[in-house]
Design a protein around this motif. Structure first.
Motif, short mmCIF file in Angstrom:
data_model
loop_
_atom_site.label_atom_id
_atom_site.label_comp_id
_atom_site.label_asym_id
_atom_site.label_seq_id
_atom_site.Cartn_x
_atom_site.Cartn_y
_atom_site.Cartn_z
N CYS A 188 -8.25 -5.36 -4.14
CA CYS A 188 -6.95 -4.76 -3.89
C CYS A 188 -6.75 -4.56 -2.39
O CYS A 188 -7.64 -4.02 -1.70
N ALA A 189 -5.61 -4.97 -1.87
CA ALA A 189 -5.33 -4.84 -0.44
C ALA A 189 -5.20 -3.38 0.00
O ALA A 189 -5.38 -3.06 1.17
N VAL A 190 -4.92 -2.48 -0.96
CA VAL A 190 -4.74 -1.07 -0.64
C VAL A 190 -6.05 -0.30 -0.77
O VAL A 190 -6.47 0.41 0.14
N CYS A 191 -6.72 -0.42 -1.92
CA CYS A 191 -7.90 0.42 -2.18
C CYS A 191 -9.21 -0.36 -2.24
O CYS A 191 -10.27 0.25 -2.41
N THR A 215 4.26 -18.05 -2.91
CA THR A 215 3.30 -18.50 -1.91
C THR A 215 2.50 -17.30 -1.43
O THR A 215 2.96 -16.16 -1.49
N THR A 216 1.31 -17.54 -0.93
CA THR A 216 0.42 -16.45 -0.55
C THR A 216 1.03 -15.50 0.49
O THR A 216 0.86 -14.29 0.36
N PRO A 217 1.76 -15.97 1.51
CA PRO A 217 2.36 -15.02 2.46
C PRO A 217 3.41 -14.10 1.84
O PRO A 217 3.79 -13.10 2.47
N ASN A 218 3.87 -14.40 0.64
CA ASN A 218 4.78 -13.51 -0.07
C ASN A 218 4.04 -12.72 -1.15
O ASN A 218 4.64 -12.22 -2.09
N GLY A 219 2.73 -12.61 -1.03
CA GLY A 219 1.96 -11.93 -2.06
C GLY A 219 1.00 -10.90 -1.50
O GLY A 219 0.56 -10.98 -0.35
N LEU A 220 0.69 -9.92 -2.34
CA LEU A 220 -0.35 -8.94 -2.05
C LEU A 220 -1.22 -8.82 -3.29
O LEU A 220 -0.71 -8.73 -4.41
N HIS A 241 1.54 -3.63 8.35
CA HIS A 241 0.48 -3.57 7.35
C HIS A 241 -0.09 -2.17 7.09
O HIS A 241 -1.25 -2.02 6.71
N ARG A 242 0.74 -1.15 7.26
CA ARG A 242 0.31 0.21 6.96
C ARG A 242 0.93 0.68 5.65
O ARG A 242 2.11 0.42 5.37
N VAL A 243 0.11 1.38 4.85
CA VAL A 243 0.58 1.91 3.57
C VAL A 243 1.28 3.24 3.81
O VAL A 243 0.78 4.09 4.55
N LEU A 270 -3.82 -2.09 5.37
CA LEU A 270 -4.15 -3.06 4.32
C LEU A 270 -5.42 -3.82 4.67
O LEU A 270 -5.69 -4.11 5.85
N THR A 271 -6.17 -4.18 3.65
CA THR A 271 -7.27 -5.13 3.81
C THR A 271 -6.68 -6.53 3.66
O THR A 271 -6.18 -6.88 2.59
#
Length: 295
Positions: A188-191, A215-220, A241-243, A270-271
């Protein structure tokens, strides 16, 4: 092999593929498929060097592999069908013969879409519904219903629309999930949760928007709770890229899930994927941020 026995064996195989894919996050590694065993014997589910698997004891093709260089490569036209080229050699013998038998008998196949080297997304069952010798290709559908629709080369517009909708749901969305989860190394990009079965590929700009391409640049890559929070605008991501957690949710007092699962993520970076090309597009994040900030 008796057709009933072969059909039952295919069900067993597909059940195993589905279970393994769900555990991984929607995809399988090549070595899992090559190392498959059933009833004490080896039965590779893909070929070592070809894009088609025809076990000698099977009357029909078991699986095919489709390599993709982009999100929509599997459909060569707007008919929503996969156009699968004849294998080399005799057009009426060898591998092509077993594909033709699958068309005649209606035996289901597994389509493995190769998103990147060694990782494959299963799409199943699929069905060979037509043979076009003049184009040296078979037409493969994502629903058995197309076997009974008559001339699939000239479908009525409602049938074509249905085929395109199926392609989006059963082909493009799973492929998008695979690409995104692999880019984020199945976390997970957040946790940073790493359980593939608990991860989703979230669109930054929704796929209902023309900019919301798979596409990957439109994904998390997000765990299911953070995906739901992102979709409900409880949690947002800034273009850098900050939550950010919505102010009223930050002020709530609830249990440990809210405190540790949501509120503790506020301000976290984000990771991101290792490859710059896979990282979220800042312009798309800005579009989504405006949606979050306007709530």
């Amino acid at each position: 092999m008796d057709s009933a026995v072969e059909a039952a064996l295919r069900v067993q195989i597909m059940d195993w593929v589905l279970a393994r894919a769900e555990a991984n996050g929607g995809f399988l590694h090549r070595h899992e498929l090559l190392g498959f065993r059933i009833d004490g014997r080896d039965l590779p589910l893909i070929d070592y060097s070809r894009g088609i698997r025809n076990p000698s004891e099977f009357t029909s093709t078991l699986s095919i592999v489709s390599s993709a260089a982009g999100p929509y490569d599997d459909t060569e036209s707007d008919d929503g069908l996969l156009h699968y080229a004849y294998r080399k050699g005799d057009p009426f013998g060898g591998d092509n013969r077993k594909l033709r038998t699958a068309m005649d008998t209606g035996m289901p196949l597994i389509l493995f879409r190769k998103e990147q080297a060694n990782y494959l997304t299963p799409v199943m069952p699929v069905y060979v519904v037509d043979d076009e010798p003049e184009r040296r290709q078979f037409l493969i559908a994502l629903d058995e219903a197309f076997r009974f629709m008559g001339d699939v080369r000239h479908l009525a517009e409602p049938q074509r629309a249905y085929a395109r909708r199926l392609a989006k749901q059963r082909l493009h969305q799973p492929a998008f999930r695979t690409r995104v989860l692999l880019a984020y190394e199945t976390r997970c990009a957040v946790c940073t949760l790493r359980h593939g079965s608990l991860l989703d590929a979230a669109h930054i700009v929704p796929d209902s928007d023309p900019r919301g391409v798979p596409t990957t640049p439109n994904g998390l890559a997000l765990c299911k709770i953070h995906h739901a929070a992102f979709d409900q605008h409880i949690l947002g991501v800034t273009p850098d890229h900050r939550v950010q957690v919505r102010a009223d949710v930050l002020a709530e007092v609830d249990g440990p899930m809210l405190r540790h699962g949501i509120q503790a993520m506020h301000g976290r970076a984000l990771t991101l994927p290792r490859r710059a090309a896979d990282r979220p597009d800042r312009e798309l994040l800005a579009v989504r941020w405006e949606m979050f900030a306007g709530r």
